[in-house]
Design a protein around this motif. Structure first.
Motif, PDB file in Angstrom:
ATOM      1  N   LEU A 100       0.839  -1.200   0.000  1.00 19.52           N
ATOM      2  CA  LEU A 100       0.000   0.000   0.000  1.00 19.52           C
ATOM      3  C   LEU A 100       0.876   1.252   0.000  1.00 19.52           C
ATOM      4  CD1 LEU A 100      -3.253   0.559   2.004  1.00 19.52           C
ATOM      5  CD2 LEU A 100      -1.484   2.311   2.038  1.00 19.52           C
ATOM      6  N   ASN A 101       1.923   1.248   0.803  1.00 15.06           N
ATOM      7  CA  ASN A 101       2.853   2.384   0.835  1.00 15.06           C
ATOM      8  C   ASN A 101       3.505   2.604  -0.530  1.00 15.06           C
ATOM      9  OD1 ASN A 101       2.353   2.825   3.538  1.00 15.06           O
ATOM     10  ND2 ASN A 101       4.157   1.716   4.243  1.00 15.06           N
ATOM     11  N   ASN A 102       3.913   1.518  -1.169  1.00 15.40           N
ATOM     12  CA  ASN A 102       4.542   1.624  -2.485  1.00 15.40           C
ATOM     13  C   ASN A 102       3.577   2.213  -3.514  1.00 15.40           C
ATOM     14  OD1 ASN A 102       6.867   0.475  -1.437  1.00 15.40           O
ATOM     15  ND2 ASN A 102       6.373  -1.586  -2.139  1.00 15.40           N
ATOM     16  N   LEU A 103       2.318   1.818  -3.423  1.00 15.38           N
ATOM     17  CA  LEU A 103       1.303   2.361  -4.324  1.00 15.38           C
ATOM     18  C   LEU A 103       1.140   3.860  -4.118  1.00 15.38           C
ATOM     19  CD1 LEU A 103      -1.076   2.098  -6.342  1.00 15.38           C
ATOM     20  CD2 LEU A 103      -2.522   1.544  -4.365  1.00 15.38           C
ATOM     21  N   VAL A 104       1.067   4.282  -2.862  1.00 16.90           N
ATOM     22  CA  VAL A 104       0.917   5.712  -2.562  1.00 16.90           C
ATOM     23  C   VAL A 104       2.137   6.488  -3.039  1.00 16.90           C
ATOM     24  CG1 VAL A 104       0.709   7.418  -0.716  1.00 16.90           C
ATOM     25  CG2 VAL A 104      -0.676   5.340  -0.647  1.00 16.90           C
ATOM     26  N   ASP A 105       3.313   5.905  -2.904  1.00 17.82           N
ATOM     27  CA  ASP A 105       4.528   6.563  -3.392  1.00 17.82           C
ATOM     28  C   ASP A 105       4.453   6.791  -4.898  1.00 17.82           C
ATOM     29  OD1 ASP A 105       5.572   6.563  -0.830  1.00 17.82           O
ATOM     30  OD2 ASP A 105       6.837   4.789  -1.147  1.00 17.82           O
ATOM     31  N   LEU A 106       3.936   5.800  -5.625  1.00 19.50           N
ATOM     32  CA  LEU A 106       3.781   5.932  -7.075  1.00 19.50           C
ATOM     33  C   LEU A 106       2.794   7.040  -7.415  1.00 19.50           C
ATOM     34  CD1 LEU A 106       4.107   5.062 -10.029  1.00 19.50           C
ATOM     35  CD2 LEU A 106       2.377   3.285  -9.606  1.00 19.50           C
ATOM     36  N   ILE A 107       1.656   7.047  -6.716  1.00 13.90           N
ATOM     37  CA  ILE A 107       0.639   8.079  -6.958  1.00 13.90           C
ATOM     38  C   ILE A 107       1.213   9.467  -6.688  1.00 13.90           C
ATOM     39  CG2 ILE A 107      -1.558   9.020  -6.105  1.00 13.90           C
ATOM     40  CD1 ILE A 107      -2.420   6.104  -5.603  1.00 13.90           C
TER      41      ILE A 107
END
Length: 257
Positions: free
Chosen positions: A24-31
């Motif tokens: 989830l953190n990695n996804l938010v970083d991408l966004i």
């Protein structure tokens, strides 16, 4: 600025009996990177409410009312994580819960579009999910792959991205055929492929490759491309979205004309 709808599935957001916080953190970083570099306005369609709720309460997920109860528990838990992580990047988020009627009704879809535009104009990240806590079977879209496809069309996206435990479309089943090859580009989806039996890989998922193909078919017919890649390892998503390099994953190309 271009607009992208990113959909992440339950299989990506759950790890054993816990939320997959790292993913989830990695996804938010991408966004956040997409927004900071002004590559895209981002609309997120996030599964995982039932899985998150099941962490707190163990219920039989085969019963619809139990799934709705778990979604009621899990949805605020998911939003708590998204809010915290996006705030660390300097962004706000908002929740939009939708059902089929919100897209079928001209008045309701117009209202939803209006709210969406206000959120994006103010640099807020809208996070969408089905309102499956209160909706009956007739009102549900059925899975978030279809919700993301509708969102891409109704909210004027230039691209739909589905991040899943499925890292692309192969010419045969890679679990059965070690020589299966990924199809990097798809221009046509056969009707027989859309009618295959759903084969979700996760007990919390509601689809599988078939629902991805249906989502791709929906947006392709409306002139919107779809990119399917892994949500476990976002390397290919970074390459495609940030560096504009298509190294892996499948790009579904819209019909011409």
């Amino acid at each position: 600025m271009k607009r992208v709808v990113i959909k992440v599935g339950s299989a990506v957001l759950r790890e054993d009996d816990l939320l997959a916080v790292t993913r989830l953190n990695n996804l938010v970083d991408l966004i956040a990177k997409l927004k900071k570099e002004k590559k895209y306005e981002v609309i997120l369609v996030s599964s995982g409410a039932v899985a998150a709720g099941n962490i707190k309460l163990d219920l039989d997920r085969k019963e619809i009312l139990n799934r709705q109860a778990l979604a009621a528990i899990g949805q605020p838990l998911l939003m708590k994580y998204y809010k915290k992580r996006l705030r660390e990047h300097g962004f706000k988020c908002a929740q939009m819960l939708l059902v089929e009627e919100d897209f079928d009704s001209r008045k309701r879809s117009k209202n939803a579009r209006g709210v969406m535009e206000i959120l994006l104009e103010n640099n807020v990240v809208p996070i969408l999910n089905e309102n499956d806590v209160i909706a009956n079977k007739e009102l549900l879209i059925g899975d978030n792959d279809q919700l993301s496809a509708r969102a891409a069309y109704f909210f004027g996206a230039d691209l739909l991205v589905i991040l899943s435990d499925i890292d692309g479309l192969y010419d045969s089943n890679p679990h059965e055929n070690p020589n299966a090859k990924m199809r990097k580009f798809v221009e046509t989806i056969e009707q027989e492929d859309l009618e295959m039996k759903h084969t979700p890989n996760s007990e919390f998922a509601t689809g599988g490759i078939v629902t991805k193909l249906k989502a791709a078919n929906y947006v392709m017919k409306r002139g919107i491309p779809m990119y399917l890649s892994s949500g476990f390892d976002l390397t290919n998503a970074y390459d495609f979205l940030i560096n504009e390099e298509h190294k892996s994953g499948t790009l579904f190309i819209p019909e011409k004309g």
